[in-house]
Motif scaffolding. Structure first.
Motif, PDB file in Angstrom:
ATOM      1  N   LYS A  12       0.842  -1.210   0.000  1.00 22.68           N
ATOM      2  CA  LYS A  12       0.000   0.000   0.000  1.00 22.68           C
ATOM      3  C   LYS A  12       0.873   1.255   0.000  1.00 22.68           C
ATOM      4  O   LYS A  12       0.591   2.224  -0.704  1.00 22.68           O
ATOM      5  CB  LYS A  12      -0.921   0.031   1.229  1.00 22.68           C
ATOM      6  CG  LYS A  12      -2.052  -0.952   1.199  1.00 22.68           C
ATOM      7  CD  LYS A  12      -3.074  -0.684   2.287  1.00 22.68           C
ATOM      8  CE  LYS A  12      -2.510  -0.919   3.664  1.00 22.68           C
ATOM      9  NZ  LYS A  12      -3.524  -0.910   4.732  1.00 22.68           N
ATOM     10  N   TYR A  48      -4.756   8.334   7.052  1.00 24.46           N
ATOM     11  CA  TYR A  48      -6.006   7.892   6.424  1.00 24.46           C
ATOM     12  C   TYR A  48      -7.033   9.016   6.480  1.00 24.46           C
ATOM     13  O   TYR A  48      -7.132   9.737   7.468  1.00 24.46           O
ATOM     14  CB  TYR A  48      -6.573   6.672   7.154  1.00 24.46           C
ATOM     15  CG  TYR A  48      -5.804   5.409   6.877  1.00 24.46           C
ATOM     16  CD1 TYR A  48      -6.182   4.572   5.840  1.00 24.46           C
ATOM     17  CD2 TYR A  48      -4.700   5.067   7.653  1.00 24.46           C
ATOM     18  CE1 TYR A  48      -5.468   3.406   5.580  1.00 24.46           C
ATOM     19  CE2 TYR A  48      -3.993   3.902   7.402  1.00 24.46           C
ATOM     20  CZ  TYR A  48      -4.379   3.083   6.362  1.00 24.46           C
ATOM     21  OH  TYR A  48      -3.669   1.937   6.102  1.00 24.46           O
ATOM     22  N   GLN A  50     -10.968   8.897   6.201  1.00 18.76           N
ATOM     23  CA  GLN A  50     -11.962   7.834   6.268  1.00 18.76           C
ATOM     24  C   GLN A  50     -11.208   6.517   6.134  1.00 18.76           C
ATOM     25  O   GLN A  50     -10.349   6.253   6.946  1.00 18.76           O
ATOM     26  CB  GLN A  50     -13.063   8.057   5.246  1.00 18.76           C
ATOM     27  CG  GLN A  50     -13.824   9.342   5.538  1.00 18.76           C
ATOM     28  CD  GLN A  50     -14.799   9.751   4.456  1.00 18.76           C
ATOM     29  OE1 GLN A  50     -14.895   9.164   3.391  1.00 18.76           O
ATOM     30  NE2 GLN A  50     -15.538  10.808   4.757  1.00 18.76           N
ATOM     31  N   ASP A  51     -11.465   5.707   5.131  1.00 16.07           N
ATOM     32  CA  ASP A  51     -10.749   4.422   4.998  1.00 16.07           C
ATOM     33  C   ASP A  51      -9.688   4.462   3.913  1.00 16.07           C
ATOM     34  O   ASP A  51      -9.079   3.437   3.605  1.00 16.07           O
ATOM     35  CB  ASP A  51     -11.738   3.288   4.697  1.00 16.07           C
ATOM     36  CG  ASP A  51     -12.630   2.970   5.878  1.00 16.07           C
ATOM     37  OD1 ASP A  51     -12.201   3.199   7.024  1.00 16.07           O
ATOM     38  OD2 ASP A  51     -13.759   2.493   5.654  1.00 16.07           O
ATOM     39  N   GLU A  52      -9.443   5.623   3.341  1.00 18.76           N
ATOM     40  CA  GLU A  52      -8.493   5.732   2.230  1.00 18.76           C
ATOM     41  C   GLU A  52      -7.122   6.187   2.726  1.00 18.76           C
ATOM     42  O   GLU A  52      -7.004   7.190   3.434  1.00 18.76           O
ATOM     43  CB  GLU A  52      -9.017   6.738   1.199  1.00 18.76           C
ATOM     44  CG  GLU A  52      -8.097   6.902   0.013  1.00 18.76           C
ATOM     45  CD  GLU A  52      -8.585   7.939  -0.989  1.00 18.76           C
ATOM     46  OE1 GLU A  52      -7.869   8.131  -1.983  1.00 18.76           O
ATOM     47  OE2 GLU A  52      -9.653   8.546  -0.774  1.00 18.76           O
ATOM     48  N   VAL A  54      -4.080   8.191   2.320  1.00 21.17           N
ATOM     49  CA  VAL A  54      -3.845   9.405   1.525  1.00 21.17           C
ATOM     50  C   VAL A  54      -2.444   9.970   1.691  1.00 21.17           C
ATOM     51  O   VAL A  54      -2.061  10.884   0.965  1.00 21.17           O
ATOM     52  CB  VAL A  54      -4.897  10.499   1.832  1.00 21.17           C
ATOM     53  CG1 VAL A  54      -6.295  10.006   1.489  1.00 21.17           C
ATOM     54  CG2 VAL A  54      -4.820  10.978   3.278  1.00 21.17           C
ATOM     55  N   LYS A  83      -1.379  12.654  -1.074  1.00 24.45           N
ATOM     56  CA  LYS A  83      -2.031  12.742  -2.385  1.00 24.45           C
ATOM     57  C   LYS A  83      -2.449  14.184  -2.661  1.00 24.45           C
ATOM     58  O   LYS A  83      -2.925  14.884  -1.755  1.00 24.45           O
ATOM     59  CB  LYS A  83      -3.269  11.843  -2.431  1.00 24.45           C
ATOM     60  CG  LYS A  83      -2.986  10.380  -2.542  1.00 24.45           C
ATOM     61  CD  LYS A  83      -4.308   9.620  -2.663  1.00 24.45           C
ATOM     62  CE  LYS A  83      -4.095   8.148  -2.838  1.00 24.45           C
ATOM     63  NZ  LYS A  83      -5.382   7.423  -2.930  1.00 24.45           N
ATOM     64  N   TYR A  86      -5.584  15.852  -1.375  1.00 26.70           N
ATOM     65  CA  TYR A  86      -5.722  15.950   0.083  1.00 26.70           C
ATOM     66  C   TYR A  86      -4.726  16.931   0.706  1.00 26.70           C
ATOM     67  O   TYR A  86      -4.650  17.043   1.922  1.00 26.70           O
ATOM     68  CB  TYR A  86      -5.557  14.567   0.725  1.00 26.70           C
ATOM     69  CG  TYR A  86      -6.702  13.646   0.388  1.00 26.70           C
ATOM     70  CD1 TYR A  86      -7.867  13.651   1.153  1.00 26.70           C
ATOM     71  CD2 TYR A  86      -6.635  12.801  -0.712  1.00 26.70           C
ATOM     72  CE1 TYR A  86      -8.924  12.822   0.839  1.00 26.70           C
ATOM     73  CE2 TYR A  86      -7.691  11.968  -1.043  1.00 26.70           C
ATOM     74  CZ  TYR A  86      -8.830  11.986  -0.267  1.00 26.70           C
ATOM     75  OH  TYR A  86      -9.884  11.166  -0.573  1.00 26.70           O
TER      76      TYR A  86
END
Length: 144
Positions: A12, A48, A50-52, A54, A83, A86
Motif C-alpha cells: 500500500k 487515512y 476515512q478508509d483511504e 492518503v 495525495k 488531500y
C-alpha cells in the motif's frame, strides 16, 4: 487518523510512494518498505482519510554525521507524501509531528531532512515546518 505502518502495509505504501519516487517500480518499493519495516531503526506513519490511505511519512535514526547537526542519533525524514487532492489540510504536518515524536522517544535531540535543489514545494514545506537550512545542498535540521 494516523497509524504506524506494519510489514503487511508495504505494498500500500509503495503504491503511494511511486507517485513521488517514480524512478523505481512498485515491486522494488514494496521490497524496500518490507525490509525497512522489518527493523526497529525506522518507522513509517500512514495518514487515512476515512478508509483511504492518503499519505505517509518515512523516518529513521541516523548515526552517521547529518549535515548541520551536533548530536547522534538524529531523527531523519526520509520521505513524506500526501495525495494531491488531500494537500493543504495539515496532513503532512500531522505526519511530520508523528515522526518527530517517534524520534524524540528514541532519544533524538535533533531532527533533519533534505530535498533536491529544484524541489521548491519540498523546500517551502520544510521551511514552513520550522526547519532551518543547514547547507546549500539543502539539508534541514530542527531541534525536537
Amino acid at each position: 487518523m494516523i497509524k504506524k505502518a506494519k510489514v503487511e502495509d508495504a505494498e500500500k505504501i509503495a503504491n503511494l510512494a511511486i507517485l513521488m519516487w517514480n524512478s523505481n517500480s512498485v515491486n522494488e518499493l514494496t521490497d524496500e518498505f518490507t525490509n525497512f519495516l522489518s527493523h526497529e531503526s525506522g518507522q513509517i506513519f500512514l495518514k487515512y482519510h476515512q478508509d483511504e490511505l492518503v499519505g505517509f511519512a518515512q523516518c529513521q535514526l541516523r548515526y552517521d554525521y547529518v549535515e548541520g547537526t551536533n548530536t547522534s542519533p538524529v531523527g531523519y525524514l526520509e520521505g513524506i507524501f500526501v495525495k494531491e487532492s488531500y494537500r493543504h489540510n495539515g496532513y503532512a504536518k500531522e505526519l511530520l509531528s508523528e515522526c518527530e515524536k517517534w524520534a524524540k522517544q528514541k532519544g533524538c535531540l535533533e531532527f533533519a531532512s533534505d530535498c533536491e535543489l529544484n524541489n521548491d514545494n519540498s523546500f517551502n514545506f520544510h521551511m514552513n515546518m520550522g526547519f532551518e537550512e543547514a547547507n546549500r545542498i539543502i539539508c534541514f535540521v530542527k531541534e525536537l
